[in-house]
Enzyme design. Structure first.
Site, PDB file in Angstrom:
ATOM      1  N   TRP A 189       0.849  -1.198   0.000  1.00 27.95           N
ATOM      2  CA  TRP A 189       0.000   0.000   0.000  1.00 27.95           C
ATOM      3  C   TRP A 189       0.878   1.239   0.000  1.00 27.95           C
ATOM      4  O   TRP A 189       1.865   1.312   0.743  1.00 27.95           O
ATOM      5  CB  TRP A 189      -0.898   0.021   1.248  1.00 27.95           C
ATOM      6  CG  TRP A 189      -1.624   1.340   1.379  1.00 27.95           C
ATOM      7  CD1 TRP A 189      -2.745   1.731   0.709  1.00 27.95           C
ATOM      8  CD2 TRP A 189      -1.248   2.442   2.209  1.00 27.95           C
ATOM      9  NE1 TRP A 189      -3.086   3.023   1.065  1.00 27.95           N
ATOM     10  CE2 TRP A 189      -2.178   3.479   1.992  1.00 27.95           C
ATOM     11  CE3 TRP A 189      -0.200   2.663   3.116  1.00 27.95           C
ATOM     12  CZ2 TRP A 189      -2.119   4.705   2.644  1.00 27.95           C
ATOM     13  CZ3 TRP A 189      -0.134   3.891   3.769  1.00 27.95           C
ATOM     14  CH2 TRP A 189      -1.083   4.887   3.535  1.00 27.95           C
ATOM     15  N   HIS A 269     -11.567   1.477   3.736  1.00 25.23           N
ATOM     16  CA  HIS A 269     -10.958   2.180   2.609  1.00 25.23           C
ATOM     17  C   HIS A 269     -11.928   2.555   1.498  1.00 25.23           C
ATOM     18  O   HIS A 269     -11.494   2.856   0.382  1.00 25.23           O
ATOM     19  CB  HIS A 269      -9.819   1.337   2.015  1.00 25.23           C
ATOM     20  CG  HIS A 269      -8.558   1.422   2.800  1.00 25.23           C
ATOM     21  ND1 HIS A 269      -7.323   1.052   2.295  1.00 25.23           N
ATOM     22  CD2 HIS A 269      -8.315   1.851   4.067  1.00 25.23           C
ATOM     23  CE1 HIS A 269      -6.391   1.238   3.209  1.00 25.23           C
ATOM     24  NE2 HIS A 269      -6.976   1.712   4.300  1.00 25.23           N
TER      25      HIS A 269
END
Length: 425
Positions: A189, A269
């Site tokens: 990420w 998210h």
């Protein structure tokens, strides 16, 4: 620990009787929930500070930890000590999940030069406890992690630095797998994005794609490593545009068409009207497995301690109903510095496993058959009936059998540890 306030065995037998009426094998459910690994994130114990030898440990990349509860782990030894304390009250198979910034070396090691031996204390800890070890590149909290980006940066010197970091992490992951005997799951990420929507939205994404391609090509010989590609809607400082969006990450995973490259779904998210539980069947239509980050989002990706809430339960209901629980790499990802950090681990991971057990203790085959027959009235009746099913009695029995504490037995022990250990830091 103090004795339970009721006859746990008797409660379990009553619950078994209830579930038997619907053809549910309680013992099989307990076995499955006990053997399904959950990857326990180390960064709850020190507010994502890491153990790198450097003066500035401030967080960047849109990551924030709120609160200043006393007793935070100050080094790797304290962190592992606290993890060991939390594990006393967390039932089931556990892996430990660390970030690259949890390196332990005598001097500062630049992130593109990290080596497997820099993590041997974590490896020894995992091996001694019979656990697997998962890993994450740390593309934040670094002088080269700026608003220019990391893997998507237009500055080739910065971009190539982070590519080398990703390469190093995959080789470390292979080392972890060899040492522990369990596959290492690596999550990729980046915080790359823009506060305003850029004029050129394509070029950063092309550079991010190029970076991932280079990382995986340079480490194509690596074995027993699973790579999750994680998306995000936005972060602090990148409110308008995230390079690694859901569409980008899903596109990359499907285009790569590699067994070891999978999607990471973090239920903090996405937009408020999106749910991971609703995305899972779409993912599994085209992919054999998924990496799941379980958290609790309030207003935004705030990474609150996992609660036994509707979405947490819905995620595991969907996985169980699809028969994909064993194809899902389950990991927790939250960090709360406003409460006792060990209690946060215990509450969050116990809730994750509770949701798993509750999903397994449902008449899923019966409800599928009703749906197939078009009897949506009975389907709804069954769904609602099992919201009040006595799964908590089964959970208590499971915790007693694994000696992890029934109900809140664990709380007084954690408070005692706080008084005797944490308060003296």
């Amino acid at each position: 620990m103090v004795k339970p306030m009721y006859d746990v065995k008797k409660g379990y037998e009553l619950a078994k009787e209830f579930y038997a009426r619907y053809g549910i094998d309680v013992d099989s459910a307990i076995k499955t929930v006990d053997e399904t690994p959950i990857s326990m994130h180390c960064w709850q114990g020190d507010d994502v500070g890491g153990t790198e030898i450097k003066e500035d440990k401030s967080l960047t990349g849109g990551i924030q930890t709120t609160g200043n509860y006393p007793g935070k782990a100050q080094n790797g030894e304290q962190l592992r000590q606290d993890i060991s304390e939390a594990l006393k009250y967390i039932p089931g198979k556990i892996k430990i999940n660390i970030h690259a910034n949890y390196i332990e070396a005598d001097t500062y090691i630049e992130r593109d030069s990290i080596k497997p031996e820099h993590y041997d204390k974590w490896v020894d800890f995992a091996v001694e406890n019979g656990m697997g070890l998962d890993f994450n590149p740390t593309y934040f909290a670094h002088p080269l992690s700026t608003d220019k980006g990391t893997l998507s940066c237009a500055d080739e010197n910065i971009r190539s630095f982070w590519v080398r970091h990703g390469i190093a992490c995959r080789r470390i992951g292979e080392y972890f797998a060899k040492k522990t005997g369990f596959p290492c799951v690596i999550n990729h990420w980046t915080p790359d994005g823009d506060k305003e929507f850029p004029v050129d939205a394509l070029s950063p994404r092309m550079r991010l794609k190029k970076s991932y391609d280079e990382i995986f090509e340079a480490t194509k010989d690596v074995e027993n490593v699973i790579d999750g590609i994680e998306s995000k809607v936005f972060g602090i400082g990148a409110e308008s545009y995230t390079v690694g969006s859901h569409e980008f990450c899903m596109g990359y995973v499907m285009k790569a068409n590699k067994d070891h490259i999978i999607a990471t779904l973090d239920n903090g998210h996405y937009h408020p009207t999106e749910t991971v539980s609703n995305k899972l069947s779409g993912i599994f239509t085209f992919s054999d497995s998924v990496l799941l980050h379980v958290t609790r989002a309030i207003r935004w990706d705030s990474d609150h301690v996992v609660g036994l809430e509707d979405e947490t339960k819905a995620i595991f209901e969907e996985l169980v109903r699809m028969g994909k629980l064993d194809k899902t790499y389950v990991a927790t990802d939250f960090f709360d510095a406003s409460i006792n950090r060990i209690a946060a681990w215990v509450i969050g991971i116990r809730n994750t496993r509770k949701a798993m057990l509750a999903a397994l203790l449902q008449p899923n085959d019966k409800m599928k058959q009703l749906e197939l027959e078009g009897d949506v009235t009975a389907r709804l009746a069954y769904k609602e009936e099992f919201k009040a099913a006595p799964f908590a009695l089964v959970w208590d029995y499971y915790c007693e059998q694994t000696n992890k504490g029934v109900g809140l037995q664990w709380l007084s022990e954690v408070q005692k540890y706080e008084k005797e250990v944490l308060s003296k830091r």
